[in-house]
Structure formats: structure tokens, C-alpha cells
Design a protein around this motif. Structure first.
Motif, PDB file in Angstrom:
ATOM      1  N   THR A 199       0.899  -0.956  -0.072  1.00 15.74           N
ATOM      2  CA  THR A 199      -0.018   0.015   0.035  1.00 15.74           C
ATOM      3  C   THR A 199       0.688   1.235   0.014  1.00 15.74           C
ATOM      4  OG1 THR A 199      -0.128   0.659   2.378  1.00 15.74           O
ATOM      5  CG2 THR A 199      -1.549  -1.337   1.418  1.00 15.74           C
ATOM      6  N   SER A 200       0.386   2.355   0.057  1.00 18.89           N
ATOM      7  CA  SER A 200       1.221   3.601  -0.141  1.00 18.89           C
ATOM      8  C   SER A 200       1.810   3.769   1.391  1.00 18.89           C
ATOM      9  CB  SER A 200       0.235   4.982  -0.439  1.00 18.89           C
ATOM     10  OG  SER A 200      -0.867   4.960   0.610  1.00 18.89           O
ATOM     11  N   LYS A 201       1.334   3.156   2.487  1.00 18.64           N
ATOM     12  CA  LYS A 201       1.912   3.350   3.602  1.00 18.64           C
ATOM     13  C   LYS A 201       3.162   2.329   4.006  1.00 18.64           C
ATOM     14  CE  LYS A 201      -2.453   5.198   5.486  1.00 18.64           C
ATOM     15  NZ  LYS A 201      -1.943   6.581   5.478  1.00 18.64           N
ATOM     16  N   THR A 202       3.272   1.238   3.170  1.00 19.67           N
ATOM     17  CA  THR A 202       4.201   0.092   3.345  1.00 19.67           C
ATOM     18  C   THR A 202       5.812   0.774   3.438  1.00 19.67           C
ATOM     19  OG1 THR A 202       2.888  -1.109   2.209  1.00 19.67           O
ATOM     20  CG2 THR A 202       5.260  -1.870   2.722  1.00 19.67           C
ATOM     21  N   ILE A 203       6.345   0.465   4.323  1.00 18.77           N
ATOM     22  CA  ILE A 203       8.091   0.861   4.324  1.00 18.77           C
ATOM     23  C   ILE A 203       8.760  -0.324   3.566  1.00 18.77           C
ATOM     24  CG2 ILE A 203      10.009   1.021   5.966  1.00 18.77           C
ATOM     25  CD1 ILE A 203       8.111   1.621   8.168  1.00 18.77           C
ATOM     26  N   THR A 204       9.174   0.231   2.381  1.00 17.25           N
ATOM     27  CA  THR A 204      10.081  -0.783   1.593  1.00 17.25           C
ATOM     28  C   THR A 204      11.483  -0.639   1.845  1.00 17.25           C
ATOM     29  OG1 THR A 204       9.948   0.972  -0.145  1.00 17.25           O
ATOM     30  CG2 THR A 204       8.176  -0.690  -0.137  1.00 17.25           C
ATOM     31  N   ASN A 205      12.131   0.525   2.464  1.00 15.43           N
ATOM     32  CA  ASN A 205      13.477   0.790   2.450  1.00 15.43           C
ATOM     33  C   ASN A 205      13.956   0.015   3.903  1.00 15.43           C
ATOM     34  OD1 ASN A 205      15.739   2.275   3.846  1.00 15.43           O
ATOM     35  ND2 ASN A 205      15.942   3.190   1.875  1.00 15.43           N
ATOM     36  N   GLU A 206      14.817  -1.121   3.504  1.00 12.23           N
ATOM     37  CA  GLU A 206      15.240  -1.752   4.658  1.00 12.23           C
ATOM     38  C   GLU A 206      16.059  -0.945   5.889  1.00 12.23           C
ATOM     39  OE1 GLU A 206      19.100  -5.140   4.914  1.00 12.23           O
ATOM     40  OE2 GLU A 206      17.410  -5.554   3.418  1.00 12.23           O
ATOM     41  N   ARG A 207      16.637   0.049   5.380  1.00 13.05           N
ATOM     42  CA  ARG A 207      17.344   0.887   6.437  1.00 13.05           C
ATOM     43  C   ARG A 207      16.158   1.454   7.342  1.00 13.05           C
ATOM     44  NH1 ARG A 207      18.212   5.946   6.928  1.00 13.05           N
ATOM     45  NH2 ARG A 207      17.772   6.183   4.735  1.00 13.05           N
ATOM     46  N   VAL A 208      15.381   1.920   6.748  1.00  7.98           N
ATOM     47  CA  VAL A 208      14.160   2.730   7.556  1.00  7.98           C
ATOM     48  C   VAL A 208      13.288   1.648   8.256  1.00  7.98           C
ATOM     49  CG1 VAL A 208      12.122   3.991   7.355  1.00  7.98           C
ATOM     50  CG2 VAL A 208      13.952   4.506   5.907  1.00  7.98           C
TER      51      VAL A 208
ATOM     52  N   PHE B 175      14.687  -1.143   9.647  1.00  7.60           N
ATOM     53  CA  PHE B 175      15.366  -1.716  10.670  1.00  7.60           C
ATOM     54  C   PHE B 175      15.414  -0.693  11.815  1.00  7.60           C
ATOM     55  CE2 PHE B 175      18.184  -5.201   8.568  1.00  7.60           C
ATOM     56  CZ  PHE B 175      17.142  -6.026   8.233  1.00  7.60           C
ATOM     57  N   SER B 176      15.401   0.468  11.502  1.00  6.08           N
ATOM     58  CA  SER B 176      15.543   1.527  12.160  1.00  6.08           C
ATOM     59  C   SER B 176      13.999   1.876  13.017  1.00  6.08           C
ATOM     60  CB  SER B 176      15.740   2.842  11.591  1.00  6.08           C
ATOM     61  OG  SER B 176      15.483   4.037  12.622  1.00  6.08           O
ATOM     62  N   THR B 177      13.047   1.545  12.383  1.00  6.88           N
ATOM     63  CA  THR B 177      11.822   1.328  13.021  1.00  6.88           C
ATOM     64  C   THR B 177      11.693   0.082  13.988  1.00  6.88           C
ATOM     65  OG1 THR B 177      10.626   2.676  10.941  1.00  6.88           O
ATOM     66  CG2 THR B 177       9.237   1.153  12.606  1.00  6.88           C
ATOM     67  N   LEU B 178      12.098  -0.903  13.495  1.00  8.98           N
ATOM     68  CA  LEU B 178      12.126  -2.008  14.594  1.00  8.98           C
ATOM     69  C   LEU B 178      12.962  -1.707  15.638  1.00  8.98           C
ATOM     70  CD1 LEU B 178      12.477  -4.843  11.813  1.00  8.98           C
ATOM     71  CD2 LEU B 178      10.326  -4.014  13.015  1.00  8.98           C
ATOM     72  N   ASP B 179      14.120  -1.280  15.512  1.00  8.10           N
ATOM     73  CA  ASP B 179      15.011  -1.032  16.656  1.00  8.10           C
ATOM     74  C   ASP B 179      14.399   0.008  17.836  1.00  8.10           C
ATOM     75  OD1 ASP B 179      16.851  -2.835  16.059  1.00  8.10           O
ATOM     76  OD2 ASP B 179      17.956  -1.381  14.642  1.00  8.10           O
ATOM     77  N   SER B 180      13.792   0.905  17.194  1.00  4.02           N
ATOM     78  CA  SER B 180      13.117   1.977  18.083  1.00  4.02           C
ATOM     79  C   SER B 180      11.773   1.510  18.930  1.00  4.02           C
ATOM     80  CB  SER B 180      13.024   3.394  17.248  1.00  4.02           C
ATOM     81  OG  SER B 180      12.015   2.940  16.197  1.00  4.02           O
ATOM     82  N   GLN B 181      11.443   0.282  18.578  1.00  5.64           N
ATOM     83  CA  GLN B 181       9.948  -0.194  18.881  1.00  5.64           C
ATOM     84  C   GLN B 181      10.253  -0.609  20.560  1.00  5.64           C
ATOM     85  OE1 GLN B 181       7.013  -0.179  17.677  1.00  5.64           O
ATOM     86  NE2 GLN B 181       6.030  -1.197  19.118  1.00  5.64           N
ATOM     87  N   PRO B 182       9.845   0.063  21.322  1.00  5.14           N
ATOM     88  CA  PRO B 182       9.781  -0.534  22.812  1.00  5.14           C
ATOM     89  C   PRO B 182       9.350  -1.797  23.121  1.00  5.14           C
ATOM     90  CG  PRO B 182       8.882   1.956  22.537  1.00  5.14           C
ATOM     91  CD  PRO B 182       8.871   1.366  21.435  1.00  5.14           C
ATOM     92  N   ALA B 183       9.876  -2.683  23.710  1.00  6.25           N
ATOM     93  CA  ALA B 183       9.552  -4.109  23.922  1.00  6.25           C
ATOM     94  C   ALA B 183       8.095  -4.094  24.600  1.00  6.25           C
ATOM     95  CB  ALA B 183      10.642  -4.778  24.807  1.00  6.25           C
ATOM     96  N   THR B 184       7.818  -3.057  25.512  1.00  2.86           N
ATOM     97  CA  THR B 184       6.455  -3.185  26.137  1.00  2.86           C
ATOM     98  C   THR B 184       5.395  -2.621  25.568  1.00  2.86           C
ATOM     99  OG1 THR B 184       7.000  -0.959  27.418  1.00  2.86           O
ATOM    100  CG2 THR B 184       7.686  -3.231  28.214  1.00  2.86           C
ATOM    101  N   VAL B 185       5.436  -2.075  24.086  1.00  4.65           N
ATOM    102  CA  VAL B 185       4.435  -1.309  23.230  1.00  4.65           C
ATOM    103  C   VAL B 185       4.280  -2.293  22.031  1.00  4.65           C
ATOM    104  CG1 VAL B 185       4.007   0.699  21.907  1.00  4.65           C
ATOM    105  CG2 VAL B 185       5.435   0.889  23.939  1.00  4.65           C
ATOM    106  N   PRO B 186       2.830  -2.380  21.867  1.00  9.25           N
ATOM    107  CA  PRO B 186       2.246  -3.329  20.829  1.00  9.25           C
ATOM    108  C   PRO B 186       2.750  -2.427  19.484  1.00  9.25           C
ATOM    109  CG  PRO B 186       0.626  -2.871  22.514  1.00  9.25           C
ATOM    110  CD  PRO B 186       1.624  -2.132  22.972  1.00  9.25           C
ATOM    111  N   MET B 187       3.416  -3.602  18.731  1.00 14.39           N
ATOM    112  CA  MET B 187       3.506  -3.395  17.281  1.00 14.39           C
ATOM    113  C   MET B 187       2.374  -2.973  16.521  1.00 14.39           C
ATOM    114  SD  MET B 187       6.080  -2.657  14.846  1.00 14.39           S
ATOM    115  CE  MET B 187       7.417  -3.580  15.513  1.00 14.39           C
TER     116      MET B 187
END
Length: 252
Positions: A171-180, A182-194
Motif C-alpha cells: 500500500t502507499s503506507k508500506t515501508i520498503t526501505n530496509e534501513r528505515v 530496521f530503524s523502525t524495528l530497533d526503536s520499537q519499545p519492547a512493552t509497546v504493541p507493534m
């Protein structure tokens, strides 16, 4: 499969629950909460909430005088030949209850042999499952399930997965850049739902939380039609609260 070092540790609440169940199991005639507190070293406030959860899930029962004994769920899950069937029934029962309480389709997914697999689903006429218009195995970068599982892998594990499943724009909202991504995944707090806010499919929003027991990489997820997006945060919080009992079932 390469895991993050910290991802192999079960939730603290599950570790504490196992200590409580061990204490209860040692006392066939029942044991009081005060005795459990002494044997486990858990604060009374923390112990009370754990006992409520364990009682609700059928792992302990309360008898006359307020003492706790082993419940039917624990007996069934520890009974050898019937354990697999009992675990499946317990997970499905819990999923069905969660579906009804949050008003959303719910899922358990695991990362097995390098692939995403949705292993359990609870849906219904009023809570339809998401339309899998693109195979979930190929949509880890876009779905809440996939992103939640990827957060539990290390960098090499993620790169291995994406080398086999390219980050296509769904969709138009899909992240396709691998670097972006991975950065999004790394910044995700463990206690917050994805969350997945129409990244996988237009018209659908999703949330997922980790189900980590030992070396198992898994997640608990839900989906809602976009017209119910205003309920997503509350539903995701309820999902988070219900994750510990499922991890406990998998850890026993």
C-alpha cells in the motif's frame, strides 16, 4: 534463526508465575498466599495480581479457607500424552475469550524454520479475519505480525529473511526501505504493541505483541477494519495484558 540475546528471556511475570506454581505444587493440601509469598519472595501486591491471573486461567484453584491448590489447566498441561491436545484446547479457549472481549479477530503466529506461520486464529461473523491477499510469509515488512516477529531477530536474522522475501510495496503506507524498516524495528519499545496502520492492506489495522518462551519466537495479534481504528489502542493494550497467560502455557 538468529535471535536477539534478550529475546530468549520469558516475561518477568511469567517467571514469577512459574515460581508461584512451583510453590503451590509442593503443597498438595493447599497453601496460603502468605506462605507462597514467603517461599517465593514476591511482594504481596505483585503476588495478588499473579494469583488472580492464575486462578482465571485455571492454573490454581482456591479452596475453603482461602488456600490455593493446583488447578485443572496445570494438571492437563503436565499430563504427558495429552499435553499437546490440552495446550491446543487451552490456547484456543483463551483466544476465543480474547476475541470476544476485545471485539476483534486474534491470531497466534510463530517464526518457524525461517518462515512466518499463523498457527492459531479466533475469528467470527462479527470479527472477520484479515483477508490474506498477500501471503503473510512474504509480508513481514508490512504486517504487525511480521514486524513483531522481526523485532525478535537480530540484524543477521532480519537480513536473511528479507533476502528471501523482498520488501514489496503493498500500500502507499508500506515501508520498503530496509534501513528505515530496521530503524523502525530497533526503536520499537519492547512493552509497546507493534502496529500496522494499513501498511499490509487498505481498510485494515492490526496490532501485535511478542510471545517469547525460551527460544520460541512468536506473537499474539489482532486485526480490525479501519472504521474501528479508534478502538485499536485499547484493544492492543488488552492484547498486551493477555500475552502473559499464553506465554505461561507455552513455558510449562
Amino acid at each position: 534463526m538468529a535471535l536477539k540475546p534478550e529475546s530468549t528471556a520469558p516475561f518477568h511475570s511469567v517467571q514469577y508465575a512459574l515460581r508461584v506454581l512451583e510453590a503451590v505444587s509442593k503443597h498438595g493440601g493447599g497453601v496460603t498466599d502468605a506462605q507462597i509469598a514467603r517461599e517465593t519472595g514476591l511482594p504481596t501486591v505483585h503476588l495478588s495480581s499473579l494469583l488472580l491471573m492464575l486462578h482465571r486461567e485455571g492454573y490454581v484453584e482456591q479452596v475453603t479457607g482461602g488456600a490455593y491448590i493446583v488447578g485443572d489447566s496445570l494438571v492437563l498441561l503436565g499430563s504427558g500424552a495429552t499435553r499437546r491436545e490440552a495446550l491446543q484446547a487451552k490456547l484456543q479457549q483463551t483466544l476465543d475469550h480474547l476475541r470476544d472481549s476485545v471485539g476483534a479477530a486474534v491470531y497466534i503466529s510463530r517464526y518457524i524454520d525461517g518462515e512466518i506461520r499463523v498457527t492459531e486464529v479466533a475469528d467470527g461473523p462479527l470479527t472477520p479475519a484479515v483477508n490474506e491477499w498477500v501471503d503473510f510469509r512474504s509480508a513481514a515488512h508490512a504486517s504487525a505480525i511480521g514486524k513483531c516477529l522481526l523485532t525478535q531477530l537480530d540484524q543477521n536474522g532480519r537480513r536473511d529473511h528479507l533476502s528471501r522475501h523482498k520488501t514489496a510495496r503493498l500500500t502507499s503506507k508500506t515501508i520498503t526501505n530496509e534501513r528505515v524498516l530496521f530503524s523502525t524495528l530497533d526503536s520499537q519499545p519492547a512493552t509497546v504493541p507493534m502496529l500496522d496502520l494499513q501498511e499490509y492492506a487498505l481498510g485494515t489495522v492490526c496490532a501485535a505483541v511478542p510471545l517469547t518462551a525460551g527460544s520460541t519466537v512468536g506473537c499474539l495479534a489482532l486485526s480490525l477494519p479501519v472504521e474501528h481504528a479508534h478502538r485499536l489502542r485499547a484493544a492492543a493494550d488488552a492484547l498486551n495484558r493477555r500475552a502473559a497467560p499464553m506465554v505461561l502455557s507455552l513455558a510449562l
